[in-house]
Design a protein around this motif. Structure first.
Motif, short mmCIF file in Angstrom:
data_model
loop_
_atom_site.label_atom_id
_atom_site.label_comp_id
_atom_site.label_asym_id
_atom_site.label_seq_id
_atom_site.Cartn_x
_atom_site.Cartn_y
_atom_site.Cartn_z
N LEU A 31 -11.88 9.20 0.48
CA LEU A 31 -10.69 8.94 -0.32
C LEU A 31 -9.87 10.22 -0.41
O LEU A 31 -10.42 11.28 -0.72
CB LEU A 31 -11.09 8.49 -1.74
CG LEU A 31 -9.95 8.28 -2.71
CD1 LEU A 31 -9.18 7.01 -2.37
CD2 LEU A 31 -10.49 8.21 -4.15
N THR A 33 -6.72 11.93 -2.47
CA THR A 33 -5.87 11.84 -3.66
C THR A 33 -5.02 13.10 -3.71
O THR A 33 -5.15 13.98 -2.86
CB THR A 33 -6.73 11.73 -4.95
OG1 THR A 33 -7.60 12.88 -5.02
CG2 THR A 33 -7.55 10.45 -4.96
N THR A 42 -9.94 15.47 -0.83
CA THR A 42 -10.73 14.39 -0.24
C THR A 42 -12.08 14.33 -0.93
O THR A 42 -12.66 15.35 -1.29
CB THR A 42 -10.92 14.58 1.28
OG1 THR A 42 -11.56 15.83 1.53
CG2 THR A 42 -9.59 14.52 2.01
N LYS A 64 -11.41 12.88 -8.67
CA LYS A 64 -10.61 11.86 -7.98
C LYS A 64 -10.05 10.85 -8.97
O LYS A 64 -8.91 10.41 -8.83
CB LYS A 64 -11.43 11.19 -6.87
CG LYS A 64 -12.69 10.51 -7.31
CD LYS A 64 -13.54 10.11 -6.12
CE LYS A 64 -14.97 9.84 -6.57
NZ LYS A 64 -15.91 9.93 -5.51
N ASP A 67 -7.23 12.56 -10.73
CA ASP A 67 -6.09 12.61 -9.82
C ASP A 67 -5.33 11.28 -9.83
O ASP A 67 -4.10 11.24 -9.93
CB ASP A 67 -6.53 12.89 -8.37
CG ASP A 67 -6.99 14.32 -8.14
OD1 ASP A 67 -6.73 15.20 -8.98
OD2 ASP A 67 -7.60 14.55 -7.07
N LEU A 68 -6.07 10.17 -9.71
CA LEU A 68 -5.43 8.85 -9.64
C LEU A 68 -4.78 8.46 -10.96
O LEU A 68 -3.75 7.76 -10.95
CB LEU A 68 -6.43 7.79 -9.20
CG LEU A 68 -6.89 7.89 -7.75
CD1 LEU A 68 -8.02 6.91 -7.48
CD2 LEU A 68 -5.73 7.67 -6.79
N PHE A 74 -2.96 6.98 -2.95
CA PHE A 74 -4.21 7.33 -2.29
C PHE A 74 -4.15 6.95 -0.82
O PHE A 74 -3.31 6.16 -0.39
CB PHE A 74 -5.40 6.59 -2.94
CG PHE A 74 -5.44 5.12 -2.61
CD1 PHE A 74 -6.14 4.67 -1.49
CD2 PHE A 74 -4.79 4.19 -3.39
CE1 PHE A 74 -6.16 3.31 -1.16
CE2 PHE A 74 -4.81 2.85 -3.08
CZ PHE A 74 -5.50 2.41 -1.95
N SER A 94 -3.66 2.78 2.76
CA SER A 94 -2.90 3.60 1.82
C SER A 94 -2.35 2.69 0.73
O SER A 94 -2.14 1.50 0.94
CB SER A 94 -1.73 4.30 2.52
OG SER A 94 -2.19 5.16 3.51
N THR A 124 -6.58 -1.82 -6.27
CA THR A 124 -5.62 -1.22 -5.35
C THR A 124 -4.43 -2.13 -5.08
O THR A 124 -4.54 -3.35 -5.09
CB THR A 124 -6.29 -0.88 -4.00
OG1 THR A 124 -6.77 -2.07 -3.40
CG2 THR A 124 -7.42 0.12 -4.19
#
Length: 157
Positions: A31, A33, A42, A64, A67-68, A74, A94, A124
């Motif tokens: 992943l 981000t 990563t 992560k 970050d999201l 992503f 993506s 997602t």
């Protein structure tokens, strides 16, 4: 424009099947981000395809996940496996990851996946799905899907 997994699978069932198979071949994937300063990060990650959605589950307060929360963009790459064969090709997704706090949704996820708790759960929204593979040992083939557009296929020698 974004789409969930079910919309992608309806639009391109063959490609969706190939992508799910590639992600299902191995447990851990990569992943990407964005950090606070905008540089990439990563991380390893397990993914799940359940009930028409692609889910990302993460340990509490993992970098992560943080970050999201800050920037939902992503990129996700399936583990290519050992060697250079990459049966089914290289696949990447993506999009945007939306954190789910709904108790019922998380409970259904826990029933299916049995993750260690507590955890972050992200649903997602896809912006692009790409598959790259070699055909007949001479063509590099790139399939690119974006929501609302037909599948594009590019062949290179």
């Amino acid at each position: 424009m974004t789409a969930n997994w079910a919309a992608f699978a309806t639009a391109e069932p063959d490609l969706a099947g190939t992508v799910e198979k590639r992600f299902g071949a191995h447990t851990h994937h990569v992943l990407a981000t964005l950090r606070k300063d905008g540089s990439p990060r990563t991380s390893g990650l397990e993914v799940r395809f359940l009930n028409g959605e692609l889910w990302l589950g993460m340990m509490p307060d993992s970098l992560k996940a943080l970050d999201l929360r800050r920037d939902p963009r992503f990129a996700l790459q399936a583990n290519p496996g050992e060697g250079t064969g990459m049966g089914g090709g290289d696949v990447r997704i993506s999009g945007r990851a939306i954190e789910i706090d709904d108790v019922e949704t998380k409970a259904r996820y826990v029933e299916e996946v049995e993750p260690p708790e507590p955890f972050h759960l992200f649903r997602t929204e896809l912006t692009e799905v790409v598959r790259t593979y070699v055909e007949d040992d001479k063509f590099l083939v790139v399939q690119i899907w974006t929501p609302g557009e037909p599948l594009r296929t590019v062949k290179r020698t």
